[in-house]
Scaffold this active site. Structure first.
Site, short mmCIF file in Angstrom:
data_model
loop_
_atom_site.label_atom_id
_atom_site.label_comp_id
_atom_site.label_asym_id
_atom_site.label_seq_id
_atom_site.Cartn_x
_atom_site.Cartn_y
_atom_site.Cartn_z
N ASP A 223 39.69 55.90 36.04
CA ASP A 223 39.83 55.55 34.63
C ASP A 223 39.23 56.65 33.76
O ASP A 223 38.30 57.33 34.17
CB ASP A 223 39.10 54.24 34.32
CG ASP A 223 39.83 53.04 34.91
OD1 ASP A 223 41.06 53.10 34.99
OD2 ASP A 223 39.16 52.07 35.28
N ASP B 5 42.78 45.08 37.51
CA ASP B 5 42.69 46.22 38.43
C ASP B 5 42.56 45.77 39.88
O ASP B 5 42.67 46.59 40.79
CB ASP B 5 41.47 47.10 38.08
CG ASP B 5 41.62 47.79 36.74
OD1 ASP B 5 42.78 48.08 36.37
OD2 ASP B 5 40.61 48.04 36.07
N ASP C 222 37.72 48.37 36.64
CA ASP C 222 36.65 47.52 36.11
C ASP C 222 37.14 46.15 35.68
O ASP C 222 36.35 45.24 35.51
CB ASP C 222 35.97 48.20 34.93
CG ASP C 222 36.92 48.49 33.78
OD1 ASP C 222 38.14 48.23 33.93
OD2 ASP C 222 36.47 48.97 32.72
#
Length: 947
Positions: A337, A599, A595
């Site tokens: 990310d 995901d 997170d």
């Protein structure tokens, strides 16, 4: 309330006996039966209930410690040793000699020593793992004493009031109270992949995941009385054989087969051809069985993994699945990310750049509306950034009464508040993704072009956009759709890159790990961030993953596009899953950071799922490794440590295979050609001393590989065969010199021992012991073993073991083992002989590795050591600096000597360097323009900074 706790209805079994189902009763009756209220329990009441119901966790099956201890002697390698023990007392019982109790006792002692070490080390590892997992214990927000508290979910009791929000794993069976409907993923219970909607009064089950919404609930069942707990009691746990266990099995089978071949040859030749006595033949077979089996292998490798897991936890990476360490060592692609990993996730709003879209509002009003649409508690980064821009955070709720708050969810991508102002008028304000907010507004078509132009302008500067809108609610009802939405303004959000992200990305690329940015932000923001971080700007929109892009890259196959890209923008969770899947199909070992609750599928699909710091419960439960510190540097540090751990395990496996070949081939040749009979008891002494020394390899000082690692079993077996054959021939040559020549007597003036078989056995014992243990220094190093310092513990263990071996050879007079001391002069000769023939081992290693990979000579010349401690970042000496020579290799060299993944990493690194140079050049031009504008004398600046 406390005095009512002894009433039978609060007994966990009472509800079942009376047929009371708290899952279907009206909420009022649920509160009555549980003697609680929407204000929650008092701490004293909760403690009393905890004594009645027990902790909110499943009962763990207690394993008998003695049975567990015996289990360490129940594996294929131990079976072979146990068969050898039976041979010593059963088959050897002949010719009026009786059972071989000495060898039997020695074998049993060897088994007990290994089992004891394994037992205690696994207990220690289990305790350490339990302590680490306690840090990952499920948390929940519970209403106690009238205040919301964050507590471990294990303290929940029936009657508690809890808060459930997006990303939470439901900690106990509960009934929903007032609030928005939830989207609940119950796949862990039902197998149904689609989330279900749950409203007030409905029951939610422990273990399911909140996908959308926020609500309060009353706990009705905990621990083993939950639906999940009852189901778990009906299911027997099954052990899944992982890749690591398959590797151990393959190596063990190779060693067992090698021993079997040697034994068959000895049986065929010793008895029918040589007509050797039965007892002597059995003793020779015992030598192969005892000396050839790497009995310590399971212990050494499991201890190495356990110690490595503890080391990773010290660096901020908690390992939930032990074998993930092995997979992280082989990771060659890391999809991470942008927000929070590459950047600080510390958003700031530039008030001067706020764009206002309505005439009767100013920038302060836009900020106030955005603040009202933000949470004051449990804030995310955006809420915190918005509220911090107000003069006083309390302004966000000043002079209004909050009716309802809609929390953020991945579908709507916005938050909203319904409130009543001081004049009694009803309004609804929202903030969120510009596309989502714009779609709500009536004037969408009139302002869309301007909105997107501003968004693009922000994105070119690396700024994210946040839209704000509001509506009036004439009906004065929370359920009313309200009047038309008015688009009020756009706020620019800046998330600065981490100070170490650029350097860490270059380090990752140099280590053969391609870092790909996966972000939900716009493509322009992704490219600008990539440029600032120096990771390259070869990025694509998520539409290119589905073949919808119509740009110049549309002809590139999707798999090649994903492999060569530096990152993707506008990514949704399903895109992450697809990226991981395609990379795995191309034989990459993929790591994925995440997170959020959405995901979880990608984290599960990835070879190494990494939950970043402050991840949701759902992401943590799906991940293999959970980070406790933010940033990319933690991951790269974990990669280096994992490679060091892998290197230790690989070093031992090469050593174990080499020793097996050396013992089997060497003593088979001696038994069949010279009819030499080595005492089995002395092989036991060698095995015990070797195992004691080799245990320390789990803490050895090693050099992590500069490229991703993998179990190349064919290479391990081939290396073991070559080195083992060399050592076997060295031992055979030593025996031949002793019994057939006078070389040592002439040159070193030692007395002849050729006619004394017991002294010959002492000499052979010392020679085999020295070279066997010294071999670990060769297999543990990638360069010259003389110049790579081992761990202090390994050196100390080697010295102690060889001191004991030398004293035995010099002074021992063991009648049943048939050895007699040879004195210090012979011991010195044997040490010199072993040292001379030790030196070529490095050359053999280089030549053989060169034949297999073509990289050996680069390893000889390149002796930079990669560190494995996070504290060493930034140091010049001993730091994880990757070899400079590797950076300068051409792409053609990389294609020939490394995998395609490493070549791609090298190309990515070069694009990153170009991006960094462009960044430096643009800064330089900016400075020059400022200098000219200010009319500063550049010569004075150069003179002041010249050494």
């Amino acid at each position: 309330m406390a005095e009512d706790l002894d009433k039978p209805l609060l007994d966990p079994d009472t509800f079942n006996r009376k047929g009371i189902d708290l899952g279907i009763l009206p909420l009022e009756e649920v509160f009555e039966y549980l003697r609680t209220s929407p204000q929650g329990l008092l701490s004293g009441d909760a403690e009393e209930r905890l004594k009645i119901f027990g902790p909110n966790r499943l009962e763990e099956k207690q394993e008998n410690r003695f049975v567990k201890f015996l289990g360490f002697m129940w594996n294929p390698l131990s079976w072979v040793m146990e068969a050898a023990a039976l041979m010593a007392i059963a088959l050897a019982n002949s010719q009026s000699l009786g059972p071989d109790w000495e060898d039997f006792t020695g074998i049993v002692c060897l088994l007990l020593i290994n089992a004891t070490i394994s037992f205690f080390e696994e207990n220690n590892a289990g305790n350490a793992a339990a302590a680490l997992m306690a840090r990952l214990a499920l948390k929940t927000r519970v209403l106690r004493d009238g205040q919301w508290q964050e507590q471990d979910a294990s303290i929940l009791v029936p009657g508690d009031i809890i808060s459930i929000k997006l990303g939470d794993i439901i900690p106990a069976d509960a009934r929903l109270l007032e609030g928005d409907p939830l989207k609940i993923d119950q796949s862990v219970l039902t197998g149904e992949s689609l989330p279900v909607t749950k409203k007030k009064g409905e029951q939610v089950f422990s273990g399911s995941t909140c996908k959308q919404g926020e609500i309060e609930a009353v706990v009705i069942a905990t621990g083993s009385t939950t639906f999940f707990g009852k189901t778990a009691r009906l299911v027997d746990s099954t052990d899944v054989t992982g890749h690591f266990q398959q590797v151990l099995t393959s190596i063990g089978n190779f060693c067992i087969c090698s021993i079997a071949v040697g034994m068959v040859l000895e049986i065929i030749i010793m008895f029918p051809v040589q007509h050797r006595s039965y007892r002597i033949g059995i003793n020779n077979l015992l030598v192969l069985l005892i000396g050839g089996i790497p009995i310590a292998m399971p212990t050494v490798l499991s201890v190495t993994l356990a110690i490595g897991s503890h080391r990773l936890s010290q660096q901020g990476a908690i390992t939930k699945r032990m074998t993930a360490i092995e997979e992280m060592a082989g990771m060659d692609v890391l999809c991470c990310d942008k927000t929070g990993t590459l950047t600080l996730n510390s958003l700031t709003v530039d008030k001067n750049l706020i764009e206002v879209f309505v005439d009767y509002m100013d920038k302060d009003t836009i900020l106030l509306l955005a603040g009202r649409a933000s949470r004051l508690e449990n804030q995310d980064a955006i809420d915190a950034a918005i509220v911090s821009m107000l003069a006083d955070p309390r302004e966000a709720r000043a002079n209004i009464r909050e009716i309802h708050f809609l929390p953020f969810n991945p579908v709507d991508k916005r938050t909203a508040i319904t409130y009543i102002d001081s004049d009694g008028k009803w309004y609804r304000a929202t903030k969120g993704a510009p596309e989502q907010v714009l779609n709500l507004c009536q004037q969408k078509n009139e302002i869309a072009q301007r909105v997107y132009a501003i968004i693009d302008r922000f994105a070119e500067k690396g700024l994210r956009s946040l839209a704000v809108a509001y509506q009036e609610i004439p009906e004065k009802s929370n359920n009313s759709p309200g009047g038309p939405w008015r688009f009020c303004g756009l706020l620019p959000l800046f998330d600065p890159p981490r100070h170490d992200s650029g350097e860490t990305i270059l380090r990752a690329l140099s280590l053969g790990v391609c870092v790909k940015m996966i972000t939900g932000d716009q493509l322009a923001i992704a490219k600008e961030t990539g440029r600032r971080l120096g990771m390259g700007t070869n990025m694509y929109p998520s539409s290119s993953l589905l073949g919808h892009n119509n740009d110049e890259h549309e002809a590139i196959p999707v798999d090649e596009l994903i492999e060569m890209a530096d990152g993707f923008a506008g990514v949704f969770p399903e895109h992450k899953y697809e990226i991981v899947k395609i990379l795995q199909e191309m034989k990459h070992v993929v790591g994925m950071t995440g997170d959020g609750v959405n995901d979880a599928p990608a984290l599960k699909k990835a070879d190494i799922g990494i939950a970043v710091a402050d991840a949701t419960d759902a992401a943590r439960s799906s991940a293999d490794i959970v980070l406790t510190d933010p940033g990319l540097s933690v991951i790269i540090s974990a990669v280096l440590t994992s490679r060091a751990i892998f290197q230790r395990m690989r070093n031992y496996t090469v050593y174990a295979v080499s020793i097996t070949i050396r013992i089997v081939l060497g003593f088979t040749l001696l038994a069949l050609i010279w009819e030499y009979d080595f005492p089995p008891f002395m092989v036991l002494i060698i095995a015990i001393l070797n195992d004691g020394t080799i245990m320390t390899i789990s803490k050895d000082r090693v050099r992590p590989s500069p490229t991703p690692e993998s179990w190349k079993l064919n290479q391990i077996f081939a290396t073991g065969i070559v080195i083992g054959t060399y050592l076997a021939l060295v031992t055979v040559l030593f025996y031949w010199i002793i019994v057939s020549t006078t070389f040592f007597e002439k040159h070193f003036h030692v007395k002849s021992i050729a006619n004394n078989s017991e002294q010959v056995s002492s000499a052979m014992y010392l020679q085999v012991s020295i070279i066997s243990q010294a071999l670990i220094f060769v297999t543990r190093s990638r360069g010259w073993s003389f110049f790579e310092r081992p761990g202090t513990l390994l050196i100390f263990a080697f010295i102690l073991a060889q001191l004991a071996a030398t004293l035995i050879a010099v002074y021992a007079n063991i009648s049943f083992a048939k050895i007699t001391g040879i004195g210090w002069r012979w011991a010195g000769v044997i040490w010199l002989y072993s040292l001379i023939f030790y030196i070529p081992l490095d050359v053999i290693k280089f030549v053989f590795h060169y034949a297999l990979s073509g990289e050996a000579w680069n390893l000889v010349l390149d002796r930079k050591t990669a560190f494995t401690y996070k504290k060493d970042y930034g140091k010049d000496d001993g730091s994880p600096n990757v070899t400079i020579s590797q950076r300068s290799r051409s792409a053609e060299e990389l294609r020939g000597s490394r995998s395609r993944a490493s070549w791609i990493a090298e190309q990515t690194r070069r694009r990153a360097e170009i991006a960094r140079l462009l960044e430096v050049h643009s800064v330089s031009r900016h400075l020059e323009s400022v200098i000219k504008l200010k009319q500063i004398d550049q010569r004075m600046i150069r003179a002041a900074h010249t050494v």
